[in-house]
Design a protein around this motif. Sequence first.
Motif, PDB file in Angstrom:
ATOM      1  N   ARG A   1      -4.232 -75.867 -21.792  1.00 11.86           N
ATOM      2  CA  ARG A   1      -4.080 -75.917 -20.534  1.00 11.86           C
ATOM      3  C   ARG A   1      -5.283 -76.444 -19.646  1.00 11.86           C
TER       4      ARG A   1
ATOM      5  N   THR B   1       0.463 -72.737 -12.379  1.00 13.89           N
ATOM      6  CA  THR B   1       0.618 -71.507 -13.605  1.00 13.89           C
ATOM      7  C   THR B   1       0.038 -70.202 -13.079  1.00 13.89           C
TER       8      THR B   1
ATOM      9  N   HIS C   1      -1.718 -64.128 -25.509  1.00 15.97           N
ATOM     10  CA  HIS C   1      -1.607 -64.983 -26.658  1.00 15.97           C
ATOM     11  C   HIS C   1      -2.940 -65.340 -27.044  1.00 15.97           C
TER      12      HIS C   1
ATOM     13  N   TYR D   1      -2.097 -66.058 -30.867  1.00 19.10           N
ATOM     14  CA  TYR D   1      -1.773 -67.301 -31.213  1.00 19.10           C
ATOM     15  C   TYR D   1      -2.528 -68.152 -32.412  1.00 19.10           C
TER      16      TYR D   1
ATOM     17  N   ASN E   1       2.719 -66.737 -13.322  1.00 17.18           N
ATOM     18  CA  ASN E   1       2.409 -65.705 -14.203  1.00 17.18           C
ATOM     19  C   ASN E   1       1.851 -64.648 -13.814  1.00 17.18           C
TER      20      ASN E   1
ATOM     21  N   ASN F   1       1.229 -75.753 -24.341  1.00 20.35           N
ATOM     22  CA  ASN F   1       1.010 -75.021 -23.379  1.00 20.35           C
ATOM     23  C   ASN F   1       0.144 -73.822 -23.494  1.00 20.35           C
TER      24      ASN F   1
ATOM     25  N   LYS G   1       7.135 -59.723 -26.915  1.00 21.17           N
ATOM     26  CA  LYS G   1       5.788 -59.861 -27.411  1.00 21.17           C
ATOM     27  C   LYS G   1       5.067 -58.635 -27.460  1.00 21.17           C
TER      28      LYS G   1
ATOM     29  N   LEU H   1       1.257 -63.543 -20.710  1.00 19.60           N
ATOM     30  CA  LEU H   1       2.574 -64.008 -21.397  1.00 19.60           C
ATOM     31  C   LEU H   1       2.547 -65.613 -21.089  1.00 19.60           C
ATOM     32  N   ILE H   2       1.558 -66.316 -20.649  1.00 19.56           N
ATOM     33  CA  ILE H   2       1.615 -67.731 -20.574  1.00 19.56           C
ATOM     34  C   ILE H   2       1.959 -68.253 -21.910  1.00 19.56           C
ATOM     35  N   ASN H   3       2.757 -69.073 -21.794  1.00 18.77           N
ATOM     36  CA  ASN H   3       3.547 -69.823 -23.106  1.00 18.77           C
ATOM     37  C   ASN H   3       2.462 -70.265 -24.127  1.00 18.77           C
ATOM     38  N   ASP H   4       2.841 -69.826 -25.329  1.00 19.61           N
ATOM     39  CA  ASP H   4       2.181 -69.942 -26.491  1.00 19.61           C
ATOM     40  C   ASP H   4       2.381 -71.341 -27.561  1.00 19.61           C
ATOM     41  N   THR H   5       3.329 -72.273 -26.995  1.00 21.73           N
ATOM     42  CA  THR H   5       3.367 -73.588 -27.661  1.00 21.73           C
ATOM     43  C   THR H   5       2.289 -74.150 -27.491  1.00 21.73           C
TER      44      THR H   5
END
Length: 218
Positions: free
Chosen positions: A175, A154, A123, A73, A158, A170, A93, A163-167
Motif C-alpha cells: 500500500r 486506511t 502482518h 506475512y 483500522n 493490500n 489472527k 490487522l490491515i489486510n494481508d493479501t
Amino acid sequence: MKRIIIVCEGQTEQEFCKDVLQPYFNSKDIYLQYPLIKKSGGGLVSWTALKKQIENHLVQDKEAFVTMFIDYYGIHDRHVFPDWEASKKVADKSQRMSLLETSMHVTIDNSINHRFIPYLQLHEFEGLLFNDIKVFEESFRPDEFLNKPELEQTINANPNPELINDTPQNAPSYRLSRLIKGYNKIVYGSILAESIGLIKMRNKSPRFNNWITILENL
C-alpha cells in the motif's frame, strides 16, 4: 546491563531497532543487538535454519535473551514453521500468532528456551506505520502522495493497524509503495517510525505493545 538479541528479518526491522527501540531501551538499562537472519540476504529462511541461529545466540551468550522481529506475512509453506498447517485453521489472527509462537518456543532446546521470546509481527512491520496521517503530511510533500484519500481512509478504518489486510495487493508495504511516490521501505520506514514515536505505536498495536512490555520487564 541486560542484553537482548533481536534477530531481524531485514534492514527495515534492523533500522527500526537502531533508531527507535535502542534509545528507549537504553533508558531502561537494556542493551540491544539486532543481527539479520543469516543466509538470507534479507528475508526469511526455513525454521530449521532460523532455529539454529537462535540457539547459537543463546549458547554463545549465556546472559542474553533472544527474540525475533519477523513478519508473519512473509512466512510460507516452504519455511516449515512448527504447527504451520494447524495454525491455518485458527481464524482469529492473534490466536494464530500465539499458537505459532508457542510452537516455536517448545522446539528450542529446553536448557536454553527460557531466554527465548518468540515474536511474529502481524502482518508486517509496515503496518505499524499506519498510525497518524499527520506524520505522513509532515514527512512527504503534497505532490508525493499518489492517493492521499486512500491513505487516510486506511488509517481511519483500522484502529488496530496490525490487522490491515494481508493479501498481496493490500499488504501494508505494498500500500505504501502504491500510495507514496518513490517510497523506500528501508529509508522511510525508520523515518516514519521515529516521527510517530514508540508511545503512539504501542497505543494502537496491541501485539507489538505486548512484545515490548515483555522485553522491558525481563
